[in-house]
Design an enzyme around this catalytic site. Sequence first.
Site, PDB file in Angstrom:
ATOM      1  N   ASP A  40      -8.111  -4.217 -16.182  1.00 31.74           N
ATOM      2  CA  ASP A  40      -7.601  -3.552 -14.989  1.00 31.74           C
ATOM      3  C   ASP A  40      -8.802  -2.986 -14.241  1.00 31.74           C
ATOM      4  O   ASP A  40      -9.519  -2.115 -14.762  1.00 31.74           O
ATOM      5  CB  ASP A  40      -6.647  -2.429 -15.408  1.00 31.74           C
ATOM      6  CG  ASP A  40      -6.002  -1.727 -14.233  1.00 31.74           C
ATOM      7  OD1 ASP A  40      -6.700  -1.494 -13.214  1.00 31.74           O
ATOM      8  OD2 ASP A  40      -4.816  -1.375 -14.326  1.00 31.74           O
ATOM      9  N   ASP A  81     -11.202  -8.433  -3.712  1.00 31.57           N
ATOM     10  CA  ASP A  81     -10.399  -9.555  -3.218  1.00 31.57           C
ATOM     11  C   ASP A  81      -9.257  -9.810  -4.191  1.00 31.57           C
ATOM     12  O   ASP A  81      -9.087 -10.916  -4.705  1.00 31.57           O
ATOM     13  CB  ASP A  81     -11.285 -10.800  -3.068  1.00 31.57           C
ATOM     14  CG  ASP A  81     -10.535 -11.977  -2.466  1.00 31.57           C
ATOM     15  OD1 ASP A  81      -9.569 -11.742  -1.710  1.00 31.57           O
ATOM     16  OD2 ASP A  81     -10.908 -13.134  -2.756  1.00 31.57           O
TER      17      ASP A  81
END
Length: 249
Positions: free
Chosen positions: A116, A134
């Site tokens: 994460d 992105d």
Amino acid sequence: MTFSASLDNALYLTLEDGCKSLRFDGHSIQSAMNLDDPYSLALGYSQTMMGFLLFVPDPKRVLIVGLGGGSLPKYCYRYLPESKVTTLEINEEVIALRHEFFIPDDNERFRIIQTDAVDYITHGHAEADVIMLDAYDHEGLPASLATESYYDHCRMALTDKGVLVINLWGTDPQLNIYIERLKRVFNERVWFCRAFNSYNVIVFASKDENFKINWIKLLFSASRMEALHDLDLQGIVRRLRAGLQYSLG
């Protein structure tokens, strides 16, 4: 020839006209690769994100949040040979497709970490000259990747002259909110433009407190770097200088 395969409930792999794409819900293109030139950048938004070279031409460490089809990691790995490239990706199914998109195996200069990105960056595991955000899923931009706190942790993870680059959807109603957050975090050292051939908005934020844009020098630098990169860096300079020609948010 057109081929489409569903990989899970939201992820599709598509092959059409010599281009392999990773898509959400069979429609929105997440990443694309030209089979004849797999290390090139097939999409205008990824080409525009490489505009970070105008701010940091020789990064030693590049951190990319979001793997997708690996276009940006592959490009940085091949065309920035002095850079170490690390990519953070939370979805193991996306990582499992790395060989479909000719993504290199991990080595001393290149690695993919399943994690994460919020936890990774906010807990101080990151340090980079360039951070590229992105990371999208089938629902769009995860809210946790666009908070003021997260942007601040990205700023802290950057080296003194580092730059944060973000790909944002130009139709996102929160777009102006995200940019205002960045301006607060980076003390107004934020520039943005519409990406080539798309409605995406690419944002550049510099940590360098002494950085000031000299547009003439930046165009000259862009011209020199175009000898090394098949990118319209001068076009990016012009877009940044002109600013957005439409209302944000």
